[in-house]
Design a protein around this motif. Structure first.
Motif, PDB file in Angstrom:
ATOM      1  N   LEU A 143       5.268  -7.972   4.186  1.00 43.78           N
ATOM      2  CA  LEU A 143       6.559  -7.656   3.862  1.00 43.78           C
ATOM      3  C   LEU A 143       6.800  -6.901   2.354  1.00 43.78           C
ATOM      4  CD1 LEU A 143       9.139  -8.385   5.337  1.00 43.78           C
ATOM      5  CD2 LEU A 143       9.393 -10.328   3.957  1.00 43.78           C
ATOM      6  N   GLY A 144       5.996  -7.497   1.496  1.00 41.24           N
ATOM      7  CA  GLY A 144       6.004  -7.051   0.152  1.00 41.24           C
ATOM      8  C   GLY A 144       5.605  -5.679   0.108  1.00 41.24           C
ATOM      9  N   ALA A 145       4.668  -5.207   0.910  1.00 37.01           N
ATOM     10  CA  ALA A 145       4.115  -3.888   1.108  1.00 37.01           C
ATOM     11  C   ALA A 145       4.844  -3.020   1.646  1.00 37.01           C
ATOM     12  CB  ALA A 145       2.813  -4.142   1.813  1.00 37.01           C
ATOM     13  N   LEU A 146       5.753  -3.466   2.698  1.00 40.88           N
ATOM     14  CA  LEU A 146       6.731  -2.632   3.214  1.00 40.88           C
ATOM     15  C   LEU A 146       7.856  -2.315   2.296  1.00 40.88           C
ATOM     16  CD1 LEU A 146       7.130  -3.969   6.880  1.00 40.88           C
ATOM     17  CD2 LEU A 146       6.149  -1.919   6.121  1.00 40.88           C
ATOM     18  N   LEU A 147       8.247  -3.422   1.568  1.00 45.90           N
ATOM     19  CA  LEU A 147       9.351  -3.004   0.580  1.00 45.90           C
ATOM     20  C   LEU A 147       8.851  -2.031  -0.711  1.00 45.90           C
ATOM     21  CD1 LEU A 147      10.357  -6.709  -0.079  1.00 45.90           C
ATOM     22  CD2 LEU A 147      11.893  -4.813   0.474  1.00 45.90           C
ATOM     23  N   ALA A 148       7.720  -2.161  -1.032  1.00 42.28           N
ATOM     24  CA  ALA A 148       7.055  -1.230  -1.814  1.00 42.28           C
ATOM     25  C   ALA A 148       7.212   0.040  -1.479  1.00 42.28           C
ATOM     26  CB  ALA A 148       5.590  -1.802  -2.373  1.00 42.28           C
ATOM     27  N   LEU A 149       6.700   0.406   0.043  1.00 40.84           N
ATOM     28  CA  LEU A 149       6.662   1.576   0.544  1.00 40.84           C
ATOM     29  C   LEU A 149       8.216   2.370   0.542  1.00 40.84           C
ATOM     30  CD1 LEU A 149       4.387   1.470   3.650  1.00 40.84           C
ATOM     31  CD2 LEU A 149       4.117   2.878   1.167  1.00 40.84           C
ATOM     32  N   PHE A 214       2.555  -4.069  -5.891  1.00 32.29           N
ATOM     33  CA  PHE A 214       2.188  -2.930  -5.297  1.00 32.29           C
ATOM     34  C   PHE A 214       2.668  -1.989  -5.941  1.00 32.29           C
ATOM     35  CE2 PHE A 214       1.465  -5.765  -1.296  1.00 32.29           C
ATOM     36  CZ  PHE A 214       0.056  -5.136  -1.165  1.00 32.29           C
ATOM     37  N   ARG A 215       4.004  -1.904  -6.016  1.00 29.37           N
ATOM     38  CA  ARG A 215       4.383  -0.569  -6.776  1.00 29.37           C
ATOM     39  C   ARG A 215       3.762  -0.213  -8.131  1.00 29.37           C
ATOM     40  NH1 ARG A 215       9.733   1.434  -9.191  1.00 29.37           N
ATOM     41  NH2 ARG A 215       9.644  -0.592 -10.359  1.00 29.37           N
ATOM     42  N   SER A 216       3.603  -1.253  -8.907  1.00 23.87           N
ATOM     43  CA  SER A 216       3.025  -0.974 -10.074  1.00 23.87           C
ATOM     44  C   SER A 216       1.487  -0.607  -9.845  1.00 23.87           C
ATOM     45  CB  SER A 216       2.969  -2.287 -10.970  1.00 23.87           C
ATOM     46  OG  SER A 216       2.369  -3.073 -10.502  1.00 23.87           O
ATOM     47  N   GLY A 217       1.066  -0.845  -8.910  1.00 23.16           N
ATOM     48  CA  GLY A 217      -0.535  -0.544  -8.591  1.00 23.16           C
ATOM     49  C   GLY A 217      -0.363   0.922  -8.170  1.00 23.16           C
ATOM     50  N   ASN A 235       1.361  15.445   3.844  1.00 17.51           N
ATOM     51  CA  ASN A 235       2.677  15.363   3.410  1.00 17.51           C
ATOM     52  C   ASN A 235       2.724  13.887   2.878  1.00 17.51           C
ATOM     53  OD1 ASN A 235       2.647  13.354   5.651  1.00 17.51           O
ATOM     54  ND2 ASN A 235       3.521  14.475   7.152  1.00 17.51           N
ATOM     55  N   HIS A 236       3.998  13.195   2.353  1.00 18.97           N
ATOM     56  CA  HIS A 236       4.225  12.347   1.767  1.00 18.97           C
ATOM     57  C   HIS A 236       3.393  11.061   2.313  1.00 18.97           C
ATOM     58  CE1 HIS A 236       6.207   9.355  -0.947  1.00 18.97           C
ATOM     59  NE2 HIS A 236       6.532   8.634   0.184  1.00 18.97           N
ATOM     60  N   TRP A 237       3.714  10.637   3.402  1.00 22.51           N
ATOM     61  CA  TRP A 237       3.229   9.465   4.349  1.00 22.51           C
ATOM     62  C   TRP A 237       1.587   9.730   4.446  1.00 22.51           C
ATOM     63  CZ3 TRP A 237       5.942   5.731   3.501  1.00 22.51           C
ATOM     64  CH2 TRP A 237       7.416   5.667   3.442  1.00 22.51           C
ATOM     65  N   THR A 238       0.990  10.974   5.019  1.00 17.50           N
ATOM     66  CA  THR A 238      -0.256  10.880   5.007  1.00 17.50           C
ATOM     67  C   THR A 238      -0.994  10.673   3.666  1.00 17.50           C
ATOM     68  OG1 THR A 238       0.441  12.774   6.522  1.00 17.50           O
ATOM     69  CG2 THR A 238      -2.045  12.070   6.595  1.00 17.50           C
ATOM     70  N   ALA A 239      -0.457  11.305   2.548  1.00 19.21           N
ATOM     71  CA  ALA A 239      -1.211  11.218   1.391  1.00 19.21           C
ATOM     72  C   ALA A 239      -1.097   9.728   0.867  1.00 19.21           C
ATOM     73  CB  ALA A 239      -0.205  11.960   0.206  1.00 19.21           C
ATOM     74  N   MET A 240       0.173   9.198   1.036  1.00 26.79           N
ATOM     75  CA  MET A 240       0.367   7.644   0.858  1.00 26.79           C
ATOM     76  C   MET A 240      -1.066   6.887   1.613  1.00 26.79           C
ATOM     77  SD  MET A 240       2.118   5.943  -0.812  1.00 26.79           S
ATOM     78  CE  MET A 240       3.742   6.114  -1.648  1.00 26.79           C
ATOM     79  N   ARG A 241      -1.083   7.226   2.699  1.00 26.52           N
ATOM     80  CA  ARG A 241      -1.961   6.205   3.729  1.00 26.52           C
ATOM     81  C   ARG A 241      -3.570   6.827   3.427  1.00 26.52           C
ATOM     82  NH1 ARG A 241      -3.784   7.230   8.747  1.00 26.52           N
ATOM     83  NH2 ARG A 241      -2.727   9.222   9.067  1.00 26.52           N
ATOM     84  N   LEU A 242      -3.883   7.892   3.162  1.00 26.09           N
ATOM     85  CA  LEU A 242      -5.255   8.381   2.897  1.00 26.09           C
ATOM     86  C   LEU A 242      -5.561   8.153   1.408  1.00 26.09           C
ATOM     87  CD1 LEU A 242      -5.556  11.236   5.409  1.00 26.09           C
ATOM     88  CD2 LEU A 242      -6.178   8.754   5.803  1.00 26.09           C
ATOM     89  N   VAL A 243      -4.842   8.729   0.474  1.00 30.14           N
ATOM     90  CA  VAL A 243      -5.052   8.633  -0.847  1.00 30.14           C
ATOM     91  C   VAL A 243      -4.674   7.536  -1.794  1.00 30.14           C
ATOM     92  CG1 VAL A 243      -5.225  10.146  -2.875  1.00 30.14           C
ATOM     93  CG2 VAL A 243      -5.217  11.222  -0.508  1.00 30.14           C
ATOM     94  N   VAL A 244      -3.264   7.396  -1.829  1.00 28.43           N
ATOM     95  CA  VAL A 244      -2.901   6.531  -2.824  1.00 28.43           C
ATOM     96  C   VAL A 244      -3.034   4.925  -2.400  1.00 28.43           C
ATOM     97  CG1 VAL A 244      -0.699   5.877  -3.769  1.00 28.43           C
ATOM     98  CG2 VAL A 244      -0.943   8.136  -3.324  1.00 28.43           C
ATOM     99  N   LEU A 245      -2.738   4.650  -1.229  1.00 28.10           N
ATOM    100  CA  LEU A 245      -2.646   3.059  -0.918  1.00 28.10           C
ATOM    101  C   LEU A 245      -4.148   2.517  -1.076  1.00 28.10           C
ATOM    102  CD1 LEU A 245      -0.087   2.423   1.994  1.00 28.10           C
ATOM    103  CD2 LEU A 245      -0.074   2.063  -0.610  1.00 28.10           C
ATOM    104  N   PRO A 246      -5.047   3.343  -0.312  1.00 30.92           N
ATOM    105  CA  PRO A 246      -6.657   2.734  -0.539  1.00 30.92           C
ATOM    106  C   PRO A 246      -6.835   2.426  -1.900  1.00 30.92           C
ATOM    107  CG  PRO A 246      -6.721   4.327   1.003  1.00 30.92           C
ATOM    108  CD  PRO A 246      -5.469   4.759   0.550  1.00 30.92           C
ATOM    109  N   GLN A 247      -6.508   3.207  -2.807  1.00 29.21           N
ATOM    110  CA  GLN A 247      -6.830   3.227  -4.530  1.00 29.21           C
ATOM    111  C   GLN A 247      -6.042   2.140  -4.862  1.00 29.21           C
ATOM    112  OE1 GLN A 247      -7.851   6.527  -6.770  1.00 29.21           O
ATOM    113  NE2 GLN A 247      -6.879   7.751  -4.777  1.00 29.21           N
ATOM    114  N   ALA A 248      -4.657   2.031  -4.702  1.00 32.41           N
ATOM    115  CA  ALA A 248      -3.772   0.938  -5.151  1.00 32.41           C
ATOM    116  C   ALA A 248      -4.244  -0.429  -4.726  1.00 32.41           C
ATOM    117  CB  ALA A 248      -2.365   1.336  -4.722  1.00 32.41           C
TER     118      ALA A 248
END
Lengths: 333, 215
Positions: A143-149, A214-217, A235-248
């Motif tokens: 739920l927190g992850a969804l809110l952060a997204l 999550f957001r600060s990460g 695009n925004h969501w693919t970048a999130m999924r492939l680049v940002v989130l795994p590192q965060a």
């Protein structure tokens, strides 16, 4: 045999010499003698013994705020150590005396905590505490992850509700939320089992906290990462999924584990909804056996042990994954 | 909404008691936390060990456990004083551990070069701390101290769980039991808490910007 004598005299507090047999000792000092170095320079401060070394490790001198003390400073420190030891001992004695004077140290009052029925009762309660922690964590985390997204989304339609939710829920006391569930829901005709009456408020507040972690990460990542992803045509969501989130996720893992400490602390509010978790069990036990102080002290020790283990896990994760977590230094409240 | 208007006095007194508890707790915790932080960075080993253990233990105990231990345990060993102050004692001891960590982080945030420069100028431990470290540390702890103040305020509601029902959350629950209008009463209390958190956060942001050190 002069080197041995010299070593014994000068370095009696040396960790190496304190526990080693004579042969190793003489070999050690012989090595010193052959290289021509004195075993211990005359002006060096006395090296700590084993116990002192252990205490040093616990005490952990970390800031280089003061110069290595000279002879006068060392004497002053020794006096201060003696005085503070005396003061701490006096404090401990006062506590023990106060307990003793009111008959709280009788063996009979403590012995029941070694009996199986009581132990079993407390272990069941501990399991209930762990269940509340795990279940609320398992719901609050996604739920927190969804809110952060949502907060990081580009459309205000997602961003605003998520922001308002996080900011409001972080500023409302958990107890108020629990009272609202406890007394508000029945008037609305909703009847939840006790377990969920405790879990849902914990989930709702902690989802907001998880979202912030999550957001600060995500925000702690270098901007170049996202920009590079966009430059590659994601695009925004693919970048999130492939680049940002795994590192965060990797960066925030320690903070997430230490957040479990807070969840575990929050589960004590079962005391308010009379759900039988560890604290409430202590209350029941204390009132039943007339061992109020003892019961609360025992569960306090259990909480310290469990939470210390959790905090240790978080620290281990942090060292293993490397790099400071974005919420490091911020206390888990 | 008429309910709120009729009982604005109840909310007002609840808010006052909450503010009282939070303020006393915060001040006491700050003092004790400062003492602990000084112990923690002092060259005296027993004090350092004590401070380290104190922080480790108190941070792992849930606040409610500490509150019940003090409120119901202290009378058992013959120490009885006002309920509200007993709660404040327990909360101060708890938050002091967090305060110690905030202060220590503030001291650590001062670049080492500053300390080395001070020592090179011949300043002693006390002078280094007073003239160089603390003025810079004070600025960097504004934000964390403010989040601590917010946490103290929110958690002061736990006092209601051990019987200090005069504070805001306790008053709200009593009002709800009288009038059975949960949405209105709990909503109003939530608004009050959010307002407090917003004010403290804004003030801290303002102070932080005003006193920021450019490095």
């Amino acid at each position: 045999m002069t080197p041995v004598l010299h070593n014994k005299a000068a370095g009696s507090g040396l960790p190496e010499s304190s526990g080693t047999p004579g042969s190793a000792d003489s070999a050690h000092s012989a090595a010193h003698a052959s290289t021509g170095q004195p075993a211990v320079p005359a002006t060096a401060p006395p090296r700590p013994g084993r116990l002192t070394a252990l205490l040093e490790a616990v005490g952990g001198a970390d800031d280089g705020l003061f110069d290595p003390p000279g002879p006068r400073g060392r004497r002053r420190i020794a006096v201060a150590s003696a005085v503070s030891l005396l003061a701490l001992a006096a404090l401990a004695w006062a506590v023990v005396h106060q307990f003793d004077a009111h008959g709280q140290l009788h063996a009979a009052q403590w012995r029941i905590f070694g009996q199986w029925p009581v132990l079993h009762y407390l272990l069941t309660a501990l399991w209930a505490t762990v269940r509340v922690t795990l279940v609320s964590g398992a719901i609050a985390l996604p739920l927190g992850a969804l809110l952060a997204l949502g907060r990081l989304a580009r459309t205000p339609l997602l961003r605003w509700p998520a922001t308002v939710y996080v900011e409001v829920l972080r500023a409302v006391p958990l107890l108020l939320l629990i009272y609202a569930f406890l007394f508000g829901l029945p008037t609305a005709g909703v009847h939840l089992p006790l377990f969920w009456q405790l879990v849902w408020p914990i989930v709702f507040t902690n989802a907001a906290v998880f979202a912030e972690i999550f957001r600060s990460g995500v925000r702690a990542l270098p901007r170049g990462q996202t920009e590079a992803a966009y430059a590659l045509g994601l695009n925004h969501w693919t970048a999130m999924r492939l680049v940002v989130l795994p590192q965060a996720v990797r960066q925030t893992a320690p903070a997430l584990v230490s957040q479990l400490v807070r969840l575990l602390k929050d589960s004590t509010l079962g005391y308010v909804v009379s759900f039988l978790e560890l604290l409430n069990a202590a209350k029941v036990l204390g009132e039943f056996d007339h061992t109020v102080v003892q019961a609360y002290l025992v569960v306090a020790v259990v909480y310290v042990l469990v939470n210390t283990a959790l905090a240790g896990t978080a620290g281990w994760l942090e060292r293993r994954l490397g790099g400071p977590s974005p919420t490091r230094g911020r206390p888990t409240v | 909404m008429g309910l709120i208007a009729d009982h604005i006095g109840v909310f007002g007194s609840g808010l006052r008691v909450s503010a009282e508890i939070s303020a006393c707790t915060f001040v006491l915790a700050a003092l004790l936390g400062a003492v602990l932080a000084v112990c923690r960075i002092s060259p005296v080993l027993p004090l350092r060990v004590f401070s380290r253990l104190y922080v480790a233990v108190l941070r792992s105990i849930p606040l409610l456990v500490l509150l019940t231990l003090f409120v119901f345990g202290l009378p058992e060993i013959g120490i009885v004083y006002s309920l509200q102050w007993t709660a404040v004692t327990a909360m101060s001891l708890y938050w002091a551990a967090f305060f110690c960590e905030v202060l220590r982080a503030g001291v650590r945030a001062v670049p080492r070069g500053q300390i080395e420069a001070a020592r090179a100028l011949g300043l002693g431990f006390g002078q280094t701390l007073r003239l160089v470290v603390l003025p810079q540390a004070a600025r960097s702890i504004i934000q964390p101290a403010a989040s601590l103040l917010i946490a103290v305020t929110l958690n002061s509601s736990l006092a209601a769980a051990v019987g200090v029902t005069q504070e805001l959350t306790g008053q709200t629950e009593l009002l709800d039991q009288q009038y059975a209008q949960p949405l209105v009463t709990f909503g109003a209390a939530a608004v009050a808490y959010v307002a407090i958190a917003l004010c403290v956060g804004r003030l801290a942001g303002f102070l932080d910007r005003k006193m920021a050190v450019t490095r």
